[in-house]
Scaffold this motif. Sequence first.
Motif, PDB file in Angstrom:
ATOM      1  N   ASP A  43       0.835  -1.200   0.000  1.00 29.52           N
ATOM      2  CA  ASP A  43       0.000   0.000   0.000  1.00 29.52           C
ATOM      3  C   ASP A  43       0.874   1.257   0.000  1.00 29.52           C
ATOM      4  N   SER A  44       0.639   2.166  -0.941  1.00 27.08           N
ATOM      5  CA  SER A  44       1.463   3.382  -1.039  1.00 27.08           C
ATOM      6  C   SER A  44       1.310   4.277   0.189  1.00 27.08           C
ATOM      7  N   ASP A  45       0.155   4.224   0.873  1.00 26.41           N
ATOM      8  CA  ASP A  45      -0.037   5.011   2.089  1.00 26.41           C
ATOM      9  C   ASP A  45       0.894   4.555   3.220  1.00 26.41           C
ATOM     10  N   ARG A  46       1.438   3.394   3.085  1.00 18.25           N
ATOM     11  CA  ARG A  46       2.272   2.817   4.148  1.00 18.25           C
ATOM     12  C   ARG A  46       3.774   2.899   3.836  1.00 18.25           C
ATOM     13  N   ALA A  47       4.152   3.561   2.747  1.00 24.08           N
ATOM     14  CA  ALA A  47       5.556   3.590   2.313  1.00 24.08           C
ATOM     15  C   ALA A  47       6.474   4.180   3.381  1.00 24.08           C
ATOM     16  N   GLN A  48       6.098   5.300   3.991  1.00 21.34           N
ATOM     17  CA  GLN A  48       6.948   5.890   5.033  1.00 21.34           C
ATOM     18  C   GLN A  48       7.107   4.947   6.215  1.00 21.34           C
ATOM     19  N   GLY A  49       6.032   4.270   6.582  1.00 20.26           N
ATOM     20  CA  GLY A  49       6.102   3.324   7.688  1.00 20.26           C
ATOM     21  C   GLY A  49       7.039   2.165   7.402  1.00 20.26           C
ATOM     22  N   ARG A  50       7.007   1.673   6.160  1.00 20.46           N
ATOM     23  CA  ARG A  50       7.914   0.585   5.788  1.00 20.46           C
ATOM     24  C   ARG A  50       9.371   1.045   5.883  1.00 20.46           C
ATOM     25  N   GLU A  51       9.624   2.281   5.424  1.00 20.70           N
ATOM     26  CA  GLU A  51      10.998   2.769   5.373  1.00 20.70           C
ATOM     27  C   GLU A  51      11.527   3.240   6.725  1.00 20.70           C
ATOM     28  N   TYR A  52      10.702   3.964   7.489  1.00 14.45           N
ATOM     29  CA  TYR A  52      11.187   4.610   8.709  1.00 14.45           C
ATOM     30  C   TYR A  52      10.546   4.083   9.998  1.00 14.45           C
ATOM     31  N   GLY A  53       9.561   3.208   9.895  1.00 12.76           N
ATOM     32  CA  GLY A  53       8.805   2.779  11.062  1.00 12.76           C
ATOM     33  C   GLY A  53       9.598   2.058  12.123  1.00 12.76           C
ATOM     34  N   SER A  54      10.700   1.436  11.750  1.00 17.54           N
ATOM     35  CA  SER A  54      11.483   0.679  12.741  1.00 17.54           C
ATOM     36  C   SER A  54      12.035   1.591  13.841  1.00 17.54           C
ATOM     37  N   LYS A  55      12.177   2.889  13.562  1.00 11.37           N
ATOM     38  CA  LYS A  55      12.676   3.805  14.599  1.00 11.37           C
ATOM     39  C   LYS A  55      11.689   3.959  15.754  1.00 11.37           C
ATOM     40  N   TRP A  56      10.419   3.558  15.536  1.00  8.53           N
ATOM     41  CA  TRP A  56       9.391   3.709  16.575  1.00  8.53           C
ATOM     42  C   TRP A  56       9.144   2.416  17.355  1.00  8.53           C
ATOM     43  N   ILE A  57       9.895   1.347  17.059  1.00  7.19           N
ATOM     44  CA  ILE A  57       9.732   0.104  17.818  1.00  7.19           C
ATOM     45  C   ILE A  57       9.987   0.401  19.299  1.00  7.19           C
ATOM     46  N   GLY A  58       9.059  -0.013  20.142  1.00  4.89           N
ATOM     47  CA  GLY A  58       9.146   0.240  21.580  1.00  4.89           C
ATOM     48  C   GLY A  58       8.429   1.510  22.015  1.00  4.89           C
ATOM     49  N   HIS A  59       8.003   2.323  21.065  1.00  7.02           N
ATOM     50  CA  HIS A  59       7.279   3.567  21.358  1.00  7.02           C
ATOM     51  C   HIS A  59       5.784   3.369  21.132  1.00  7.02           C
ATOM     52  N   THR A  60       4.989   4.199  21.755  1.00  6.93           N
ATOM     53  CA  THR A  60       3.574   4.285  21.423  1.00  6.93           C
ATOM     54  C   THR A  60       3.470   5.107  20.145  1.00  6.93           C
ATOM     55  N   VAL A  61       2.555   4.719  19.253  1.00  9.34           N
ATOM     56  CA  VAL A  61       2.415   5.387  17.959  1.00  9.34           C
ATOM     57  C   VAL A  61       0.959   5.726  17.671  1.00  9.34           C
ATOM     58  N   ALA A  62       0.783   6.767  16.869  1.00 12.13           N
ATOM     59  CA  ALA A  62      -0.535   7.163  16.379  1.00 12.13           C
ATOM     60  C   ALA A  62      -0.333   7.995  15.127  1.00 12.13           C
ATOM     61  N   ASP A  63      -1.311   7.950  14.226  1.00 11.23           N
ATOM     62  CA  ASP A  63      -1.283   8.908  13.124  1.00 11.23           C
ATOM     63  C   ASP A  63      -2.045  10.154  13.576  1.00 11.23           C
ATOM     64  N   CYS A  64      -2.199  11.139  12.707  1.00 10.80           N
ATOM     65  CA  CYS A  64      -2.741  12.429  13.153  1.00 10.80           C
ATOM     66  C   CYS A  64      -4.145  12.312  13.750  1.00 10.80           C
ATOM     67  N   SER A  65      -5.059  11.685  13.046  1.00 10.62           N
ATOM     68  CA  SER A  65      -6.412  11.557  13.599  1.00 10.62           C
ATOM     69  C   SER A  65      -6.481  10.458  14.649  1.00 10.62           C
ATOM     70  N   GLY A  66      -5.563   9.499  14.570  1.00  7.05           N
ATOM     71  CA  GLY A  66      -5.491   8.460  15.591  1.00  7.05           C
ATOM     72  C   GLY A  66      -5.132   9.022  16.953  1.00  7.05           C
ATOM     73  N   LEU A  67      -4.358  10.107  16.970  1.00  6.50           N
ATOM     74  CA  LEU A  67      -4.027  10.768  18.228  1.00  6.50           C
ATOM     75  C   LEU A  67      -5.293  11.347  18.860  1.00  6.50           C
ATOM     76  N   PHE A  68      -6.154  11.938  18.047  1.00  5.41           N
ATOM     77  CA  PHE A  68      -7.444  12.435  18.542  1.00  5.41           C
ATOM     78  C   PHE A  68      -8.313  11.279  19.019  1.00  5.41           C
ATOM     79  N   SER A  69      -8.384  10.222  18.213  1.00  2.00           N
ATOM     80  CA  SER A  69      -9.195   9.061  18.567  1.00  2.00           C
ATOM     81  C   SER A  69      -8.753   8.480  19.910  1.00  2.00           C
ATOM     82  N   TRP A  70      -7.441   8.323  20.088  1.00  2.00           N
ATOM     83  CA  TRP A  70      -6.889   7.803  21.341  1.00  2.00           C
ATOM     84  C   TRP A  70      -7.233   8.728  22.508  1.00  2.00           C
ATOM     85  N   ALA A  71      -7.004  10.039  22.343  1.00  2.00           N
ATOM     86  CA  ALA A  71      -7.236  10.991  23.435  1.00  2.00           C
ATOM     87  C   ALA A  71      -8.702  10.985  23.863  1.00  2.00           C
ATOM     88  N   PHE A  72      -9.604  11.021  22.897  1.00  2.00           N
ATOM     89  CA  PHE A  72     -11.027  11.012  23.240  1.00  2.00           C
ATOM     90  C   PHE A  72     -11.400   9.719  23.962  1.00  2.00           C
TER      91      PHE A  72
END
Length: 160
Positions: A43-72
């Motif tokens: 999926d082209s929407d996931r290209a950045q995650g495939r390339e750079y996502g390993s830097k977030w292993i061990g961290h909590t993650v959210a996308d922009c609207s996911g941060l709102f969804s989580w907070a609410f």
Amino acid sequence: MITVQALIDKFRQALSENWGYIWGTAGEKWTAAKQKELEKTKDSDRAQGREYGSKWIGHTVADCSGLFSWAFKQLGGYMYHGSDTMYRKYCVNKGELRKGKRTDCGTLKPGTAVFVWNGKKYSHVGLFVGDGTVIEAMGTINGVTTTRVTASKWTHWGEL
């Protein structure tokens, strides 16, 4: 009832905990197994995650609207996970921004969502927290960070 201050506090928590960004997530711990699964996708929407996502292993993650969804959710409420629907369906008052100012001459209040219009849809969202500052899940390279509301990308505002 969710207060503005409680919402801002949740966003500040994500910022202080150095949350990462993975498209499609909403406050989950990113693991090596999840990264390996992501790397199998095409999926082209996931290209950045495939390339750079390993830097977030061990961290909590959210996308922009996911941060709102989580907070609410953390505050006992509900927010749709998707910035375009957030703007169109969940903003009770809304309008345009130019250089960080509302075009209707109203005051941009802390706790207001700010959006990016890409010509087709509202493709990104952040939370205005006051003092000219927006907290946003910016992208896989940056994670949860702050930007200025005067940044040209912010085109619309919406009170949730």
